[in-house]
Design a protein around this motif. Structure first.
Motif, mmCIF file in Angstrom:
data_model
loop_
_atom_site.group_PDB
_atom_site.id
_atom_site.type_symbol
_atom_site.label_atom_id
_atom_site.label_comp_id
_atom_site.label_asym_id
_atom_site.label_seq_id
_atom_site.Cartn_x
_atom_site.Cartn_y
_atom_site.Cartn_z
ATOM 1 N N PRO A 1 34.736 47.423 44.180
ATOM 2 C CA PRO A 1 34.641 46.460 45.283
ATOM 3 C C PRO A 1 35.878 46.543 46.150
ATOM 4 O O PRO A 1 36.965 46.883 45.674
ATOM 5 N N LEU B 1 40.256 42.255 48.368
ATOM 6 C CA LEU B 1 39.977 40.957 48.986
ATOM 7 C C LEU B 1 41.308 40.341 49.419
ATOM 8 O O LEU B 1 42.048 39.803 48.587
ATOM 9 N N ILE C 1 42.587 41.501 44.299
ATOM 10 C CA ILE C 1 42.555 40.151 44.856
ATOM 11 C C ILE C 1 43.901 39.839 45.491
ATOM 12 O O ILE C 1 44.946 39.840 44.824
ATOM 13 N N MET D 1 33.717 36.238 53.699
ATOM 14 C CA MET D 1 33.500 36.213 52.254
ATOM 15 C C MET D 1 32.140 35.614 51.910
ATOM 16 O O MET D 1 31.546 34.880 52.701
ATOM 17 N N ASP E 1 32.349 36.830 46.126
ATOM 18 C CA ASP E 1 33.782 37.090 46.288
ATOM 19 C C ASP E 1 34.599 35.986 45.629
ATOM 20 O O ASP E 1 35.625 36.250 44.986
ATOM 21 N N ARG F 1 34.502 36.469 41.943
ATOM 22 C CA ARG F 1 35.351 37.605 41.551
ATOM 23 C C ARG F 1 36.815 37.204 41.530
ATOM 24 O O ARG F 1 37.563 37.575 40.625
#
Length: 414
Positions: free
Chosen positions: A9, A12, A350, A393, A397, A400
């Motif tokens: 992924p 973020l 993240i 988002m 998300d 996660r």
């Protein structure tokens, strides 16, 4: 057959703009036109901001820091005039006061929300009154994270002490404050504040690349702000002082003529920025609604980590348009430092951030004002960490991000 590894992924970040095709088209239209700066897009953006905030005037400018500086200049601070600023804010809130020649009185904040509320303002005003120096001329509450401070209570206290209230709403475009009667009003409406400042940096709800604005209901302040953002220049007939130079034989102002009665700055904003801002402003309700949904999802997801991790305290005086999603984490109880948490979250894809280091701890201000004991601000700072929040988002998300935090803290979610 060779097995294809699952795609990782994307990273973020803690905040990010959402730029769509219509935003790009709006900017391209300006680039194909005749105006690049201080043209019709600026006026249209200011009108749209008035529509959102219900203020009489909006003065767009280069960025949120410029907005704060313009507001501070419009206060006519004299050397030694003092302004109360909460310590939990970005540097620009306090720096604008200093740049305008004033002195900062740092106020404490609520330990669980980071907001300066009436008790902290009252303490700062009393501390200022007990110290030698000029009176407190203004109070600048900060609507941190998108939550509004209790604006009616702060405005009443400011009025009681004869000070002007100017609120910093860099985080709070689209947020609403609660009036004494219980109804909601948009931040920036000018009913309780002389001026409200906004920022449109890319991590904010509305992005302009860089951009800012001041809203006000005061005609004189609006004109003053307009002059100050453009070198202090005036072209209106009633403002001319050198009348023999200003006017033609027919009594009209000479077409080339301008005057400068005070020093201003080049804090103008471009049509390019305002075209993007105007396009984004049309999506404000969608963006704020999505941020509220994501914040609600965070609240539910982190409940499993209580009491080690909690959301910040919610203000009953506010319906926030969330700019960031900060948590309160007991790092000591978790047995891990905040730096380690941030590094491990980053390794898991993240992003995170800290909002903010209390400004009274900065070397410049410590040297100027000495060591201050602001326990609420320091308690908030010691525990806060912001997780990703932006309109692009989705709820997966959020899950996660919380799962990664849970793993870093050594918890297993049910």
């Amino acid at each position: 057959m060779r097995k294809i590894a699952p795609k990782e992924p994307p990273f973020l970040p803690y905040g990010q703009q959402l730029i769509e095709e219509d935003d790009i088209a709006a900017v391209a239209q300006v680039l194909r036109g005749d105006w690049l700066t201080t043209g019709p897009a600026v006026a249209a953006f200011e009108q749209a901001l008035c529509g959102v905030t219900e203020a009489k005037h909006a003065i767009a400018c280069a960025n949120g820091t410029a907005a704060l500086h313009l507001a501070a200049l419009a206060l006519d601070l004299e050397p030694g005039d003092r302004v109360v600023v909460p310590s939990v804010t970005f540097l620009a809130t306090a720096n604008a006061v200093r740049l305008a020649g004033g002195e900062v009185v740092f106020a404490d904040c609520e330990a669980d929300s980071g907001l300066m509320e009436a008790p902290q303002l009252a303490e700062a005003l009393a501390r200022a009154a007990a110290a030698p120096g000029r009176p407190v001329k203004a109070v600048v509450p900060v609507h941190l994270t998108g939550q509004c401070a209790d604006l009616p209570a702060l405005a009443a206290l400011a009025a009681e002490h004869g000070t002007t209230l100017v609120d910093d709403a860099a985080h709070a475009i689209g947020s609403r404050y609660r009036e004494a009667g219980g109804s909601d009003r948009p931040i920036g409406d000018g009913r309780l504040s002389a001026m409200t400042t906004f920022s449109f940096h890319p991590v904010k709800t509305i992005a302009m690349g860089e951009g800012g604005a001041v809203t006000t209901n005061d005609d004189h302040l609006a004109r003053r702000l307009q002059r100050l953002r453009n070198h202090g220049m005036a072209r209106e007939p009633l403002e001319m002082q050198n009348r023999d130079l200003a006017f033609d034989a027919d009594g009209s102002v000479n077409p080339w003529y301008y005057e400068m009665a005070e020093v201003g700055l080049n804090y103008r904003v471009t049509d390019i920025q305002c075209a993007l801002g105007l396009s984004q402003m049309k999506k404000l309700e969608r963006f704020t609604s999505q941020r509220r949904r994501l914040a609600d999802r965070y609240d539910r997801a982190i409940a499993a980590l209580d009491p080690l991790v909690r959301p910040i305290a919610r203000s009953a005086a506010s319906r926030p348009a969330w700019h960031i999603y900060p948590l309160l984490i007991d790092f000591d109880a978790a047995g891990i430092s905040r730096a380690q948490v941030m590094k491990q979250l980053s390794a898991a894809g993240i992003g995170s951030q800290v909002h903010y280091i209390p400004v009274h701890l900065q070397p410049y201000y410590r040297q100027r004002y000495g060591a201050l004991d602001l326990p609420g601000a320091q308690a908030y700072y010691a525990r806060t960490l912001s997780l990703p929040l932006f309109a692009a988002m989705d709820e997966e998300d959020v899950d996660r991000a919380v799962a990664a935090l849970s793993q870093v803290l050594g918890h297993t979610q049910p």
